[in-house]
Design a protein around this motif. Structure first.
Motif, PDB file in Angstrom:
ATOM      1  N   TYR A  68       0.878  -1.348   0.149  1.00 37.04           N
ATOM      2  CA  TYR A  68      -0.115   0.086   0.057  1.00 37.04           C
ATOM      3  C   TYR A  68       0.838   1.246  -0.058  1.00 37.04           C
ATOM      4  O   TYR A  68       0.337   2.505   0.389  1.00 37.04           O
ATOM      5  N   ARG A  69       2.130   1.216  -0.441  1.00 38.49           N
ATOM      6  CA  ARG A  69       2.942   2.332  -0.426  1.00 38.49           C
ATOM      7  C   ARG A  69       2.501   3.490  -1.241  1.00 38.49           C
ATOM      8  O   ARG A  69       2.606   4.690  -0.834  1.00 38.49           O
ATOM      9  N   GLU A  70       2.300   3.121  -2.332  1.00 38.42           N
ATOM     10  CA  GLU A  70       1.711   4.221  -3.315  1.00 38.42           C
ATOM     11  C   GLU A  70       0.401   4.867  -2.707  1.00 38.42           C
ATOM     12  O   GLU A  70       0.330   6.235  -2.674  1.00 38.42           O
ATOM     13  N   LEU A  71      -0.475   4.196  -2.310  1.00 34.78           N
ATOM     14  CA  LEU A  71      -1.682   4.669  -1.796  1.00 34.78           C
ATOM     15  C   LEU A  71      -1.511   5.582  -0.518  1.00 34.78           C
ATOM     16  O   LEU A  71      -1.893   6.880  -0.442  1.00 34.78           O
ATOM     17  N   VAL A  72      -0.557   5.095   0.407  1.00 35.75           N
ATOM     18  CA  VAL A  72      -0.205   6.126   1.602  1.00 35.75           C
ATOM     19  C   VAL A  72       0.582   7.360   1.024  1.00 35.75           C
ATOM     20  O   VAL A  72       0.503   8.338   1.740  1.00 35.75           O
ATOM     21  N   ALA A  73       1.376   7.191  -0.079  1.00 39.05           N
ATOM     22  CA  ALA A  73       2.298   8.119  -0.206  1.00 39.05           C
ATOM     23  C   ALA A  73       1.395   9.253  -0.679  1.00 39.05           C
ATOM     24  O   ALA A  73       1.698  10.445  -0.384  1.00 39.05           O
ATOM     25  N   GLY A  74       0.450   8.853  -1.488  1.00 35.97           N
ATOM     26  CA  GLY A  74      -0.605   9.949  -2.055  1.00 35.97           C
ATOM     27  C   GLY A  74      -1.201  10.487  -1.070  1.00 35.97           C
ATOM     28  O   GLY A  74      -1.607  11.902  -1.198  1.00 35.97           O
ATOM     29  N   TYR A  75      -1.755   9.646   0.016  1.00 35.17           N
ATOM     30  CA  TYR A  75      -2.632  10.566   1.032  1.00 35.17           C
ATOM     31  C   TYR A  75      -1.612  11.480   1.699  1.00 35.17           C
ATOM     32  O   TYR A  75      -2.045  12.672   2.123  1.00 35.17           O
ATOM     33  N   LEU A  76      -0.341  11.227   2.216  1.00 40.55           N
ATOM     34  CA  LEU A  76       0.661  12.119   2.953  1.00 40.55           C
ATOM     35  C   LEU A  76       1.003  13.209   2.064  1.00 40.55           C
ATOM     36  O   LEU A  76       1.187  14.324   2.582  1.00 40.55           O
ATOM     37  N   GLU A  77       1.128  13.221   0.779  1.00 40.61           N
ATOM     38  CA  GLU A  77       1.503  14.300  -0.245  1.00 40.61           C
ATOM     39  C   GLU A  77       0.090  15.276  -0.173  1.00 40.61           C
ATOM     40  O   GLU A  77       0.609  16.386  -0.515  1.00 40.61           O
ATOM     41  N   ARG A  78      -0.929  14.717  -0.240  1.00 42.99           N
ATOM     42  CA  ARG A  78      -2.160  15.358  -0.225  1.00 42.99           C
ATOM     43  C   ARG A  78      -2.409  16.225   0.796  1.00 42.99           C
ATOM     44  O   ARG A  78      -2.754  17.481   0.578  1.00 42.99           O
ATOM     45  N   PHE A  79      -1.990  15.694   2.097  1.00 45.49           N
ATOM     46  CA  PHE A  79      -2.471  16.643   3.306  1.00 45.49           C
ATOM     47  C   PHE A  79      -1.231  16.988   4.231  1.00 45.49           C
ATOM     48  O   PHE A  79      -0.395  16.095   4.362  1.00 45.49           O
ATOM     49  N   PRO A  80      -1.571  18.054   4.977  1.00 47.10           N
ATOM     50  CA  PRO A  80      -0.480  18.529   5.924  1.00 47.10           C
ATOM     51  C   PRO A  80      -0.515  17.603   7.177  1.00 47.10           C
ATOM     52  O   PRO A  80      -1.685  16.861   7.203  1.00 47.10           O
ATOM     53  N   ALA A  81       0.332  17.145   7.833  1.00 48.17           N
ATOM     54  CA  ALA A  81       0.571  16.278   8.705  1.00 48.17           C
ATOM     55  C   ALA A  81      -0.641  16.474   9.750  1.00 48.17           C
ATOM     56  O   ALA A  81      -1.267  15.403  10.188  1.00 48.17           O
ATOM     57  N   GLU A  82      -1.077  17.897  10.077  1.00 42.00           N
ATOM     58  CA  GLU A  82      -1.992  17.940  11.257  1.00 42.00           C
ATOM     59  C   GLU A  82      -3.307  17.722  10.643  1.00 42.00           C
ATOM     60  O   GLU A  82      -4.245  17.154  11.516  1.00 42.00           O
ATOM     61  N   HIS A  83      -3.521  17.494   9.428  1.00 44.99           N
ATOM     62  CA  HIS A  83      -4.900  17.032   8.708  1.00 44.99           C
ATOM     63  C   HIS A  83      -5.053  15.761   8.493  1.00 44.99           C
ATOM     64  O   HIS A  83      -6.166  15.206   8.163  1.00 44.99           O
ATOM     65  N   CYS A  84      -3.688  15.167   8.464  1.00 42.86           N
ATOM     66  CA  CYS A  84      -4.024  13.540   8.249  1.00 42.86           C
ATOM     67  C   CYS A  84      -4.702  12.682   9.152  1.00 42.86           C
ATOM     68  O   CYS A  84      -5.046  11.672   9.192  1.00 42.86           O
ATOM     69  N   PHE A  85      -4.886  13.500  10.512  1.00 47.66           N
ATOM     70  CA  PHE A  85      -5.583  12.572  11.582  1.00 47.66           C
ATOM     71  C   PHE A  85      -6.881  12.900  11.787  1.00 47.66           C
ATOM     72  O   PHE A  85      -7.310  12.829  12.900  1.00 47.66           O
ATOM     73  N   GLU A  86      -7.523  13.735  11.108  1.00 49.91           N
ATOM     74  CA  GLU A  86      -8.741  14.326  11.219  1.00 49.91           C
ATOM     75  C   GLU A  86      -9.708  14.040   9.930  1.00 49.91           C
ATOM     76  O   GLU A  86      -9.209  14.012   8.724  1.00 49.91           O
TER      77      GLU A  86
END
Length: 253
Positions: A68-86
């Motif tokens: 799931y590396r590509e899936l997760v990498a896309g998510y982390l690139e799309r959102f700032p760190a603080e928004h990844c948890f909400e």
């Protein structure tokens, strides 16, 4: 111990749990590593992770199944760190994993004690120090935050508040890893709003330090009363964590 030393202990443990380096949590960019079993990880973690996101405030470290590396990498690139948890960002992650039979499950905030802010609190009830032998008859719903029936062997120390011989409040800790013990606390409804949780938590925190371990505290985002207890007792927000798991392993409420 200083707060810096306590935080370094937590960073080292998170690195063991995630399969990365402690300094990875201090980077400006996301870090992605492949998860693997580790006998020194926190005992309750189900390793290897499908996807576990951890942030100490600077970035996100993702410990993942490599598929799931590509899936997760896309998510982390799309959102700032603080928004990844909400939400709404988490809906994006959940939707991406759903076709693979996975869903976002655990979401929690972790607290560490700041020695400069610690203080002891009293309450209307006498407190007693408890050990594993005292827990034998206490694996009941009323004490399910303080004790864990599935991992009884990890419950090592507790403090009880008593109204006569009746237990009305309990804080206990589990030896989840070699250097850190996790605190959980429960208070019966009739004894709440009297400072019992703070008295139990502050006393247990001191007892854990006296045994050379680092106490830590965890609660869900919306558990305001629990977070208030942690803050009152001198704990500070330290890291956040979100975990993705297979749908079949998620209990139906």
């Amino acid at each position: 111990m200083t707060y810096r030393e306590i935080r370094q202990t937590a960073l080292r443990q998170s690195a063991v749990d995630c399969g990365c380096r402690p300094e990875d949590f201090l980077q400006e960019r996301p870090v992605i590593v492949e998860s693997a079993p580790n006998r020194n990880a926190r005992k309750y973690l189900d390793l290897p992770f499908v996807c576990d996101l951890v942030s100490y405030g600077s970035n996100v470290v993702a410990s993942i199944d490599g598929r799931y590396r590509e899936l997760v990498a896309g998510y982390l690139e799309r959102f700032p760190a603080e928004h990844c948890f909400e939400t709404p960002a988490l809906h994006v992650l959940d939707d991406a994993f759903r076709p693979h039979g996975m869903r976002v499950w655990y979401m929690a905030e972790y607290f560490l004690p700041d020695p400069a802010a610690l203080r002891q609190y009293g309450c209307p009830y006498p407190l007693r120090l408890l050990g594993p032998r005292d827990f034998a008859g206490l694996y009941l719903p009323a004490w399910s935050n303080a004790l864990c029936e599935k991992r009884k062997e990890l419950d090592v120390l507790g403090v009880g508040a008593y109204d006569g011989e009746r237990l009305v409040g309990l804080a206990a800790c589990s030896a989840d890893c070699d250097g850190m013990w996790q605190i959980g606390v429960d208070v019966l409804p009739g004894a709440r709003r009297q400072g019992v949780a703070a008295a139990l938590t502050s006393r247990l925190t001191g007892e854990i330090f006296a045994r050379g371990k680092v106490p830590f505290y965890c609660c869900a985002w919306a558990n305001i009363k629990s977070a208030r207890t942690a803050l009152k007792c001198g704990f500070r927000p330290a890291w956040a964590e979100v975990t993705v798991r297979p749908v079949l392993s998620i209990p139906v409420l």
